[in-house]
Write a protein that holds these residues in place. Structure first.
Motif, PDB file in Angstrom:
ATOM      1  N   GLU A  39       0.729  -1.288  -0.134  1.00  0.00           N
ATOM      2  CA  GLU A  39       0.006  -0.614  -0.499  1.00  0.00           C
ATOM      3  C   GLU A  39       0.990   0.839  -0.015  1.00  0.00           C
ATOM      4  O   GLU A  39       1.968   1.301   0.251  1.00  0.00           O
ATOM      5  CB  GLU A  39      -0.830   0.083   1.654  1.00  0.00           C
ATOM      6  CG  GLU A  39      -1.659  -1.532   1.335  1.00  0.00           C
ATOM      7  CD  GLU A  39      -2.848  -1.200   2.471  1.00  0.00           C
ATOM      8  OE1 GLU A  39      -2.242  -0.634   3.489  1.00  0.00           O
ATOM      9  OE2 GLU A  39      -3.757  -2.249   2.791  1.00  0.00           O
ATOM     10  N   ALA A  40       0.319   2.095  -0.684  1.00  0.00           N
ATOM     11  CA  ALA A  40       0.924   3.907  -0.405  1.00  0.00           C
ATOM     12  C   ALA A  40       2.490   4.092  -1.348  1.00  0.00           C
ATOM     13  O   ALA A  40       2.691   3.096  -1.764  1.00  0.00           O
ATOM     14  CB  ALA A  40       0.371   4.163   0.746  1.00  0.00           C
ATOM     15  N   THR A  46       2.161  -2.450  12.937  1.00  0.00           N
ATOM     16  CA  THR A  46       0.526  -1.701  12.037  1.00  0.00           C
ATOM     17  C   THR A  46      -0.162  -2.290  13.291  1.00  0.00           C
ATOM     18  O   THR A  46       0.350  -3.165  14.563  1.00  0.00           O
ATOM     19  CB  THR A  46       0.388  -2.719  10.963  1.00  0.00           C
ATOM     20  OG1 THR A  46      -1.437  -1.851  10.377  1.00  0.00           O
ATOM     21  CG2 THR A  46       0.473  -3.666  10.817  1.00  0.00           C
ATOM     22  N   GLU A  98       2.320   2.352  10.851  1.00  0.00           N
ATOM     23  CA  GLU A  98       0.707   2.461  10.148  1.00  0.00           C
ATOM     24  C   GLU A  98      -0.378   2.780  11.675  1.00  0.00           C
ATOM     25  O   GLU A  98      -0.644   1.866  12.214  1.00  0.00           O
ATOM     26  CB  GLU A  98      -0.014   1.994   9.472  1.00  0.00           C
ATOM     27  CG  GLU A  98       1.106   1.419   8.752  1.00  0.00           C
ATOM     28  CD  GLU A  98       0.589   0.512   7.013  1.00  0.00           C
ATOM     29  OE1 GLU A  98       1.188   0.060   5.592  1.00  0.00           O
ATOM     30  OE2 GLU A  98      -0.607  -0.737   7.810  1.00  0.00           O
ATOM     31  N   SER A 144      -4.606   4.841  12.650  1.00  0.00           N
ATOM     32  CA  SER A 144      -5.417   5.959  12.381  1.00  0.00           C
ATOM     33  C   SER A 144      -5.264   7.326  12.288  1.00  0.00           C
ATOM     34  O   SER A 144      -6.382   7.775  12.122  1.00  0.00           O
ATOM     35  CB  SER A 144      -6.936   4.674  13.481  1.00  0.00           C
ATOM     36  OG  SER A 144      -6.339   5.353  14.214  1.00  0.00           O
ATOM     37  N   THR A 164       2.648   7.094   8.533  1.00  0.00           N
ATOM     38  CA  THR A 164       1.659   6.619   7.465  1.00  0.00           C
ATOM     39  C   THR A 164       0.116   6.475   8.475  1.00  0.00           C
ATOM     40  O   THR A 164      -0.031   5.506   9.036  1.00  0.00           O
ATOM     41  CB  THR A 164       1.241   4.755   6.904  1.00  0.00           C
ATOM     42  OG1 THR A 164       2.732   4.543   6.416  1.00  0.00           O
ATOM     43  CG2 THR A 164      -0.147   4.705   5.462  1.00  0.00           C
ATOM     44  N   SER A 190      -3.666   7.012   8.412  1.00  0.00           N
ATOM     45  CA  SER A 190      -4.878   6.831   7.550  1.00  0.00           C
ATOM     46  C   SER A 190      -6.267   6.737   8.188  1.00  0.00           C
ATOM     47  O   SER A 190      -6.882   6.100   9.077  1.00  0.00           O
ATOM     48  CB  SER A 190      -4.524   5.393   7.859  1.00  0.00           C
ATOM     49  OG  SER A 190      -5.959   4.476   6.928  1.00  0.00           O
ATOM     50  N   LYS A 198      -9.700   7.581  10.286  1.00  0.00           N
ATOM     51  CA  LYS A 198     -11.065   6.845  10.558  1.00  0.00           C
ATOM     52  C   LYS A 198     -11.493   8.160  11.594  1.00  0.00           C
ATOM     53  O   LYS A 198     -11.485   8.207  12.703  1.00  0.00           O
ATOM     54  CB  LYS A 198     -10.921   5.608  11.277  1.00  0.00           C
ATOM     55  CG  LYS A 198      -9.597   4.170  10.899  1.00  0.00           C
ATOM     56  CD  LYS A 198      -9.237   4.242   9.664  1.00  0.00           C
ATOM     57  CE  LYS A 198      -9.262   3.538   8.969  1.00  0.00           C
ATOM     58  NZ  LYS A 198      -7.377   3.762   8.939  1.00  0.00           N
ATOM     59  N   LYS A 210      -3.212   8.176   3.657  1.00  0.00           N
ATOM     60  CA  LYS A 210      -3.511   7.248   3.119  1.00  0.00           C
ATOM     61  C   LYS A 210      -5.090   6.892   4.012  1.00  0.00           C
ATOM     62  O   LYS A 210      -5.267   6.420   4.875  1.00  0.00           O
ATOM     63  CB  LYS A 210      -3.239   5.798   3.307  1.00  0.00           C
ATOM     64  CG  LYS A 210      -3.863   4.381   2.843  1.00  0.00           C
ATOM     65  CD  LYS A 210      -2.887   3.411   2.823  1.00  0.00           C
ATOM     66  CE  LYS A 210      -2.915   2.735   4.156  1.00  0.00           C
ATOM     67  NZ  LYS A 210      -2.226   1.722   4.791  1.00  0.00           N
ATOM     68  N   MET A 211      -6.229   7.515   3.006  1.00  0.00           N
ATOM     69  CA  MET A 211      -7.254   8.055   3.255  1.00  0.00           C
ATOM     70  C   MET A 211      -8.563   6.400   2.613  1.00  0.00           C
ATOM     71  O   MET A 211      -8.116   6.199   1.235  1.00  0.00           O
ATOM     72  CB  MET A 211      -8.019   9.286   2.785  1.00  0.00           C
ATOM     73  CG  MET A 211      -9.822   9.118   3.005  1.00  0.00           C
ATOM     74  SD  MET A 211      -9.414   9.967   4.700  1.00  0.00           S
ATOM     75  CE  MET A 211     -11.691   9.954   5.131  1.00  0.00           C
ATOM     76  N   PRO A 212      -9.092   5.832   3.642  1.00  0.00           N
ATOM     77  CA  PRO A 212     -10.162   4.858   3.120  1.00  0.00           C
ATOM     78  C   PRO A 212     -11.014   5.219   2.820  1.00  0.00           C
ATOM     79  O   PRO A 212     -11.514   6.124   3.091  1.00  0.00           O
ATOM     80  CB  PRO A 212     -10.510   3.561   4.276  1.00  0.00           C
ATOM     81  CG  PRO A 212      -9.888   4.677   5.456  1.00  0.00           C
ATOM     82  CD  PRO A 212      -9.349   5.889   5.114  1.00  0.00           C
ATOM     83  N   GLN A 217      -7.418   5.199  -0.456  1.00  0.00           N
ATOM     84  CA  GLN A 217      -7.659   3.308  -0.790  1.00  0.00           C
ATOM     85  C   GLN A 217      -9.097   2.979  -0.893  1.00  0.00           C
ATOM     86  O   GLN A 217      -9.917   3.390  -0.129  1.00  0.00           O
ATOM     87  CB  GLN A 217      -7.008   2.672   0.310  1.00  0.00           C
ATOM     88  CG  GLN A 217      -6.753   1.545   0.105  1.00  0.00           C
ATOM     89  CD  GLN A 217      -5.637   1.236   0.923  1.00  0.00           C
ATOM     90  OE1 GLN A 217      -4.648   1.499   0.728  1.00  0.00           O
ATOM     91  NE2 GLN A 217      -5.614   0.380   2.171  1.00  0.00           N
TER      92      GLN A 217
END
Ligand code: SF4
Length: 207
Positions: free
Chosen positions: A4-5, A78, A101, A103, A120, A122, A124, A145-147, A173
């Motif tokens: 990823e990324a 992670t 990684e 949130s 990283t 991400s 939430k 890194k955005m879901p 993502q």
């Protein structure tokens, strides 16, 4: 392999830490949540190559020995939400490039912020755990890194980026690699100068 990324394609050792209070309904690692796991002996876990739903206690030394045996130069920590544990002793002990990684819901203390090579974040947002993304984590991010599953995720991201450093790489993502989410990510990335992360480890048959 990191799939990823920014570090996509980098052979990596993954340390997945137990515990997460965020509670994303679509979480693909719910076995990391507390009270849903059994414990096992770390060495037995490694030797048996057991996968989901098993967690083992391990010392920093045990983890460093395990990483050294993987023949990689890159470590990804992670979870779960790894910042729910005190990461500094582990990060300082690992003689490798360390990527974390998170949130972004737990602020890293300054010593940890400096010790990690690549953050990283991400985000939430609006999850059942009721935790907010910490602005200092957005400023600290090496990449965001955005879901993404729907249009409103793009608007949420734009609001979050007000707290990020200008020029921070942004990756979208698509959740579950669905066609609709992927199309949304490609379109939004094109309009905003962002990038799309496609979880290439899954395409390669890796967890
Ligand atoms: S923050 Fe990550 S580990 Fe925690 S619930 Fe959400 S997706 Fe799962």
């Amino acid at each position: 392999m990191q799939g990823e990324a920014s570090h996509t394609g980098t052979p990596s050792a993954f340390i997945r830490l137990h515990g997460c209070s965020v509670g994303c309904p679509w979480c693909d690692t719910p076995y990391t949540w507390r009270d849903q796991v059994e414990t096992a002996d770390f060495q037995a876990l490694v030797e048996a190559s057991k996968e989901a739903a098993v967690v083992a206690s391990a010392s920093v030394e045990m983890l460093c020995d395990w990483v050294a045996a993987q023949n990689v130069q890159h470590v990804v920590i992670t979870g779960g939400e790894p910042l729910e544990q005190d990461l500094l002793p582990l990060v300082e002990a690992l003689p490798f490039v360390v990527q974390v990684e998170t949130s972004g819901t737990v602020a890293a203390r300054p010593e940890l912020a400096r010790a990690v090579d690549w953050w990283t974040v991400s985000p939430k947002v609006g999850m059942p755990g009721g935790l907010a993304v910490q602005p200092e984590m957005l400023r600290l991010a090496s990449e965001i890194k955005m879901p993404v599953s729907r249009d409103s995720d793009i608007e949420t991201l734009k609001a979050l980026l007000l707290d990020a450093r200008p020029g921070t790489p942004v990756w979208l993502q698509p959740l579950s690699l669905s066609k609709r989410a992927t199309r949304l990510c490609v379109d939004a990335a094109g309009l905003n100068g962002w990038r799309v992360s496609l979880q290439t480890h899954k395409m390669a048959g890796m967890r």
